[in-house]
Motif scaffolding. Structure first.
Motif, PDB file in Angstrom:
ATOM      1  N   ILE B  33       1.414  -8.046  -4.367  1.00 27.21           N
ATOM      2  CA  ILE B  33       1.112  -6.671  -3.991  1.00 27.21           C
ATOM      3  C   ILE B  33       1.880  -6.289  -2.725  1.00 27.21           C
ATOM      4  N   LEU B  34       1.855  -7.184  -1.754  1.00 27.79           N
ATOM      5  CA  LEU B  34       2.584  -6.906  -0.512  1.00 27.79           C
ATOM      6  C   LEU B  34       4.075  -6.722  -0.779  1.00 27.79           C
ATOM      7  N   SER B  35       4.566  -7.455  -1.753  1.00 26.80           N
ATOM      8  CA  SER B  35       6.005  -7.414  -2.034  1.00 26.80           C
ATOM      9  C   SER B  35       6.436  -6.106  -2.686  1.00 26.80           C
ATOM     10  N   LYS B  36       5.524  -5.485  -3.384  1.00 27.12           N
ATOM     11  CA  LYS B  36       5.879  -4.261  -4.109  1.00 27.12           C
ATOM     12  C   LYS B  36       6.075  -3.076  -3.173  1.00 27.12           C
ATOM     13  N   GLN B  37       5.682  -3.242  -1.928  1.00 25.57           N
ATOM     14  CA  GLN B  37       5.820  -2.157  -0.973  1.00 25.57           C
ATOM     15  C   GLN B  37       7.235  -2.152  -0.403  1.00 25.57           C
ATOM     16  N   TYR B  41       1.885  -2.937   3.853  1.00 22.36           N
ATOM     17  CA  TYR B  41       0.866  -2.389   2.979  1.00 22.36           C
ATOM     18  C   TYR B  41      -0.361  -2.006   3.786  1.00 22.36           C
ATOM     19  N   SER B  42      -0.834  -0.794   3.563  1.00 25.06           N
ATOM     20  CA  SER B  42      -2.018  -0.354   4.300  1.00 25.06           C
ATOM     21  C   SER B  42      -3.135   0.117   3.388  1.00 25.06           C
ATOM     22  N   GLY B  43      -2.999  -0.192   2.105  1.00 21.88           N
ATOM     23  CA  GLY B  43      -3.979   0.324   1.143  1.00 21.88           C
ATOM     24  C   GLY B  43      -5.183  -0.572   0.980  1.00 21.88           C
ATOM     25  N   ASN B  44      -5.844  -0.354  -0.130  1.00 24.81           N
ATOM     26  CA  ASN B  44      -7.057  -1.090  -0.429  1.00 24.81           C
ATOM     27  C   ASN B  44      -6.762  -2.198  -1.432  1.00 24.81           C
ATOM     28  N   HIS B  75      -6.176   1.021  13.099  1.00 25.13           N
ATOM     29  CA  HIS B  75      -7.407   1.688  12.674  1.00 25.13           C
ATOM     30  C   HIS B  75      -7.151   3.064  12.117  1.00 25.13           C
ATOM     31  N   PRO B  76      -7.876   3.350  11.015  1.00 27.92           N
ATOM     32  CA  PRO B  76      -8.925   2.514  10.432  1.00 27.92           C
ATOM     33  C   PRO B  76      -8.413   1.547   9.368  1.00 27.92           C
ATOM     34  N   ASN B  77      -7.143   1.274   9.352  1.00 31.16           N
ATOM     35  CA  ASN B  77      -6.584   0.365   8.348  1.00 31.16           C
ATOM     36  C   ASN B  77      -5.963  -0.861   8.985  1.00 31.16           C
ATOM     37  N   ILE B  78      -5.558  -1.779   8.092  1.00 35.60           N
ATOM     38  CA  ILE B  78      -4.788  -2.931   8.535  1.00 35.60           C
ATOM     39  C   ILE B  78      -3.452  -2.867   7.821  1.00 35.60           C
ATOM     40  N   ARG B  79      -2.405  -3.121   8.547  1.00 38.76           N
ATOM     41  CA  ARG B  79      -1.090  -3.182   7.936  1.00 38.76           C
ATOM     42  C   ARG B  79      -0.799  -4.645   7.658  1.00 38.76           C
ATOM     43  N   TYR B  80      -0.623  -4.962   6.387  1.00 38.40           N
ATOM     44  CA  TYR B  80      -0.278  -6.335   6.048  1.00 38.40           C
ATOM     45  C   TYR B  80       1.178  -6.412   5.646  1.00 38.40           C
ATOM     46  N   CYS B  81       1.838  -7.415   6.192  1.00 39.32           N
ATOM     47  CA  CYS B  81       3.244  -7.643   5.923  1.00 39.32           C
ATOM     48  C   CYS B  81       3.458  -9.099   5.614  1.00 39.32           C
ATOM     49  N   ILE B  82       4.526  -9.332   4.888  1.00 40.08           N
ATOM     50  CA  ILE B  82       5.024 -10.683   4.808  1.00 40.08           C
ATOM     51  C   ILE B  82       5.689 -10.989   6.138  1.00 40.08           C
TER      52      ILE B  82
END
Lengths: 110, 110
Positions: B33-37, B41-44, B75-82
DNA sequence: TTTGTATTTCGTAAAAATACGAAGCAAAAG
DNA sequence: CTTTTGCTTCGTATTTTTACGAAATACAAA
């Protein structure tokens, strides 16, 4: 508890299976030893690092089940080999997985 | 029981650590999922496949601990990255491991 | 300050992995 | 046939992983 079972994509499960086989130092060590041979290995693996025979046998079974190695009884020894097809398959799966990422700008990861 | 601790080569342990992070379909799914961005990624993530939030959080923590991803609170999200560096490092370790084998004649494996 | 949103931590349960010694087994050697 | 050799299976203990819901936390917005 529920401990529900979630179903995942087949390739993901295959890849996870391989990764799990590689997820223990003893198993990597075993694979390393097998690799150092010009051909199959018929020696005493347990002699190469401190591990109980029964534990070693369990790890070998796991590696066999994962398909990464194959063993054949040649009494009184066992010949252990890497399974070339599955080895390549694993390599390709992993490569595909790792190359699936563009990792374009490392900027945005900051 | 003894359940003795055996010491292994540092690289082997590192490699096993990475493999362990990749050894669960949920974690591979997350990485996919992270790779498709195009970027982070900041979604759910929990909305993309059926998994409890707390379980997801645990998997994310494992991936973070392994170094393969990084997360930052926005906030209010988390940004996830490789994590690009560690990603390459992992790739290289694995490549090195898999290419360490000559697999010369597949004959002798028969 | 209260409410809402997004995530993590806690408590807990169940399953799987890890490790070992003892016992078992199968083929070769005596 | 009995013994030896080399590996596997069994029984078991411990630790780790996996999973969930409930509670806690953290910040933003109202």
């Amino acid at each position: 508890m529920a401990t529900e079972v979630i179903t995942y994509n087949e390739d993901l499960i295959k890849m996870a299976r391989i990764a799990k086989a590689l997820s223990h130092p003893a198993r990597l060590q075993i694979l390393n030893i097998l690799s150092k041979q010009t051909c199959c290995y018929s020696g005493n693996i347990a002699g190469e690092f401190p591990i109980a025979l029964s534990t070693l046998s369990q790890h070998l079974k796991e590696l066999k089940d994962s398909g990464l190695i194959q063993g054949e009884i040649m009494h009184p020894n066992i010949r252990y080999c890497i399974n070339p097809e599955n080895w390549h398959l694993a390599k390709e799966l992993i490569d595909k997985f790792f190359n699936g990422y563009s990792l374009i700008t490392e900027e945005c990861c900051k």
